[in-house]
Design a protein around this motif. Structure first.
Motif, PDB file in Angstrom:
ATOM      1  N   ALA A 267       0.933  -1.168  -0.037  1.00  0.00           N
ATOM      2  CA  ALA A 267      -0.074   0.106  -0.173  1.00  0.00           C
ATOM      3  C   ALA A 267       0.803   1.274  -0.105  1.00  0.00           C
ATOM      4  O   ALA A 267       1.910   1.226   0.381  1.00  0.00           O
ATOM      5  CB  ALA A 267      -0.892   0.066   1.135  1.00  0.00           C
ATOM      6  N   CYS A 268       0.336   2.206  -0.615  1.00  0.00           N
ATOM      7  CA  CYS A 268       1.111   3.577  -0.612  1.00  0.00           C
ATOM      8  C   CYS A 268       0.433   4.572   0.355  1.00  0.00           C
ATOM      9  O   CYS A 268      -1.157   4.397   0.163  1.00  0.00           O
ATOM     10  CB  CYS A 268       1.194   4.124  -1.811  1.00  0.00           C
ATOM     11  SG  CYS A 268       2.164   3.140  -3.166  1.00  0.00           S
ATOM     12  N   VAL A 269       0.856   5.386   1.039  1.00  0.00           N
ATOM     13  CA  VAL A 269       0.246   6.335   2.103  1.00  0.00           C
ATOM     14  C   VAL A 269       0.678   7.736   1.817  1.00  0.00           C
ATOM     15  O   VAL A 269       1.818   8.113   1.850  1.00  0.00           O
ATOM     16  CB  VAL A 269       0.531   5.809   3.529  1.00  0.00           C
ATOM     17  CG1 VAL A 269      -0.327   6.462   4.445  1.00  0.00           C
ATOM     18  CG2 VAL A 269       0.366   4.262   3.772  1.00  0.00           C
ATOM     19  N   VAL A 270      -0.279   8.679   1.941  1.00  0.00           N
ATOM     20  CA  VAL A 270      -0.125  10.030   2.152  1.00  0.00           C
ATOM     21  C   VAL A 270      -0.705  10.445   3.477  1.00  0.00           C
ATOM     22  O   VAL A 270      -1.796  10.147   3.812  1.00  0.00           O
ATOM     23  CB  VAL A 270      -0.658  10.727   1.136  1.00  0.00           C
ATOM     24  CG1 VAL A 270      -0.887  12.267   1.415  1.00  0.00           C
ATOM     25  CG2 VAL A 270      -0.219  10.541  -0.258  1.00  0.00           C
ATOM     26  N   SER A 271       0.353  10.933   4.262  1.00  0.00           N
ATOM     27  CA  SER A 271      -0.249  11.102   5.819  1.00  0.00           C
ATOM     28  C   SER A 271      -0.265  12.377   6.137  1.00  0.00           C
ATOM     29  O   SER A 271      -0.605  12.818   7.261  1.00  0.00           O
ATOM     30  CB  SER A 271       0.971  10.154   6.782  1.00  0.00           C
ATOM     31  OG  SER A 271       2.119  10.548   6.565  1.00  0.00           O
ATOM     32  N   SER A 272      -0.349  13.402   5.166  1.00  0.00           N
ATOM     33  CA  SER A 272      -0.173  14.929   5.638  1.00  0.00           C
ATOM     34  C   SER A 272      -1.139  15.407   6.543  1.00  0.00           C
ATOM     35  O   SER A 272      -2.215  14.959   6.244  1.00  0.00           O
ATOM     36  CB  SER A 272      -0.190  15.491   4.121  1.00  0.00           C
ATOM     37  OG  SER A 272       0.805  15.233   3.284  1.00  0.00           O
ATOM     38  N   THR A 294      -5.024  10.651   3.952  1.00  0.00           N
ATOM     39  CA  THR A 294      -5.607  11.738   4.723  1.00  0.00           C
ATOM     40  C   THR A 294      -6.295  12.705   3.884  1.00  0.00           C
ATOM     41  O   THR A 294      -5.984  13.164   2.731  1.00  0.00           O
ATOM     42  CB  THR A 294      -4.582  12.299   5.696  1.00  0.00           C
ATOM     43  OG1 THR A 294      -3.832  12.953   5.117  1.00  0.00           O
ATOM     44  CG2 THR A 294      -3.896  11.273   6.530  1.00  0.00           C
ATOM     45  N   ASN A 295      -7.436  13.318   4.584  1.00  0.00           N
ATOM     46  CA  ASN A 295      -8.292  14.267   3.928  1.00  0.00           C
ATOM     47  C   ASN A 295      -7.481  15.757   4.160  1.00  0.00           C
ATOM     48  O   ASN A 295      -7.952  16.596   4.691  1.00  0.00           O
ATOM     49  CB  ASN A 295      -9.474  14.370   4.370  1.00  0.00           C
ATOM     50  CG  ASN A 295     -10.544  15.069   3.746  1.00  0.00           C
ATOM     51  OD1 ASN A 295     -10.089  15.569   2.591  1.00  0.00           O
ATOM     52  ND2 ASN A 295     -11.866  15.623   4.197  1.00  0.00           N
ATOM     53  N   CYS A 296      -6.280  15.881   3.543  1.00  0.00           N
ATOM     54  CA  CYS A 296      -5.326  16.943   3.823  1.00  0.00           C
ATOM     55  C   CYS A 296      -5.381  18.192   2.896  1.00  0.00           C
ATOM     56  O   CYS A 296      -4.683  19.262   3.062  1.00  0.00           O
ATOM     57  CB  CYS A 296      -3.911  16.443   3.861  1.00  0.00           C
ATOM     58  SG  CYS A 296      -3.521  15.842   2.327  1.00  0.00           S
ATOM     59  N   ALA A 297      -6.307  18.021   1.878  1.00  0.00           N
ATOM     60  CA  ALA A 297      -6.547  19.047   0.878  1.00  0.00           C
ATOM     61  C   ALA A 297      -7.754  19.101   0.393  1.00  0.00           C
ATOM     62  O   ALA A 297      -8.494  17.881   0.126  1.00  0.00           O
ATOM     63  CB  ALA A 297      -5.375  18.827  -0.386  1.00  0.00           C
ATOM     64  N   GLY A 298      -8.422  19.954  -0.364  1.00  0.00           N
ATOM     65  CA  GLY A 298      -9.596  20.237  -0.937  1.00  0.00           C
ATOM     66  C   GLY A 298      -9.657  19.171  -2.233  1.00  0.00           C
ATOM     67  O   GLY A 298      -8.672  19.156  -2.966  1.00  0.00           O
TER      68      GLY A 298
END
Length: 356
Positions: A267-272, A294-298
């Motif tokens: 899996a690849c993860v964006v945790s920002s 994560t829901n880190c940007a619009g």
């Protein structure tokens, strides 16, 4: 716009291979334009094709690059379209337009919502920069609707008609080609999830490490690879040591081509915690059907096929990673449909069409 092909110049502070710089490179390649960098980095620079015209203002400090930029712009002062990304650089170029030195049209791209991302003196410095330079800009490009909303709210003196929304581009073919490179021998056969980005607090890598700590016992062979460099490295290393994850969480540093890792990861993860829009997310989506963000940007909550977590929430991130790893089926087709209209050619054409 005129029917004749516009003469474009893309300007960046450095040639560091970060997200914003990669956006400019993609756009420059798609339009066969020139690239101008204030400073050449010692390592971790962009892989620049030989057929692009590239200039460097300085090999010294960024400050000397800003000072030398005035002379370097002499060939581009008129009859060009100058495109830059980074608030300080955007403001500097806008100020040069306001005083009449730069007569070419100026397009600036917002790389993040700095006025909500920072506070104190740093926020004040951005506010001053915007006030000094942005009234001279011809077009402001925001990545998402929410970024545009924040921009016009905090900068009411900028004409809203000049502020447009244009999604970040992604070169699907180039990323697929890069992903065909073999993994290093030491990593072949490894079971891992991965993340990539500058090692700064906004990327939330500490949260990702803590989430990984929660799932480690149920997946004894799984490792976490994090790619990137930055000021938080020692802090992250200390956290890894405190959680006794030295053999399980590996800070890989910066590498020129992380695409094979994205492709072969479980899996690849964006945790920002907060982003303008994480460009690495698009790369991951192209190469791997299992992507957590994560829901880190619009707009991220509207992306089909990815596993969504709340920003700045370890428990939510842990749950999303578990759900992704446990899922039996992933909807790769929906993901590819989302990215297919984001080519660099569409990106730059849409922006130029909006320039009046």
């Amino acid at each position: 716009m005129q029917n004749t092909k516009p003469k474009l110049l893309f300007v960046s502070i450095t040639d560091k291979a970060n997200g914003a710089e990669n956006i400019l490179l993609q756009a420059a390649r798609a339009s066969s334009a020139s690239l101008l960098f204030l400073k050449k980095v010692d390592n971790g620079g962009l892989n620049l094709p030989d057929d692009l015209h590239v200039e460097y203002v300085s090999t010294g400090s960024i400050l000397s690059g800003f000072w030398g930029l005035i002379k370097s712009l002499s060939n581009y002062r008129t009859d060009h379209i100058v495109f830059s990304t980074h608030p300080y650089l955007n403001a500097y170029l806008g100020f040069l337009k306001r005083i009449g030195y730069l007569k070419s049209k100026l397009i600036v791209r917002e790389c993040s919502s700095v006025l909500t991302r920072y506070s104190g003196l740093k926020k004040l410095s951005y506010q001053i920069a915007y006030w000094l330079g942005y009234p001279g800009v011809n077009l402001v490009v925001c990545q998402t609707c929410s970024m545009r909303d924040v921009f016009v709210q905090h900068l009411p003196y900028i004409d809203k008609q000049k502020v447009i929304i244009q999604k970040n581009p992604i070169d699907i073919e180039q990323n697929l080609i890069k992903a065909e490179a073999p993994l290093p021998v030491a990593d072949k056969g490894a079971e891992f999830i991965c993340a990539a980005g500058r090692l700064i607090p906004e990327k939330g890598f500490d949260l990702l490490i803590m989430a990984f700590d929660e799932i480690k016992s149920s997946r004894p062979n799984l490792k976490l690879f994090i790619f990137g460099e930055g000021p938080e490295q020692i802090t992250l290393e200390n956290l890894i040591g405190e959680l006794k994850l030295t053999d399980r969480v590996i800070l890989k540093g910066w590498i020129a081509n992380p695409m094979p890792f994205f492709k072969h990861a479980k899996a690849c993860v964006v945790s920002s915690i907060k982003e303008g829009f994480p460009n690495v997310l698009l790369q991951m989506m192209i190469l791997n059907p299992v992507v957590i963000s994560t829901n880190c940007a619009g707009g991220i909550d509207e992306i089909p096929g990815i596993y969504l977590a709340e920003a700045d929430n370890v428990n939510s991130l842990t749950t999303a990673i578990n759900n992704a790893l446990n899922a039996k089926k992933h909807n790769k087709d929906l993901i590819m449909q989302y990215v297919e209209d984001r080519t660099p050619e569409i990106f730059i054409k849409s922006i130029l069409n909006a320039l009046v």
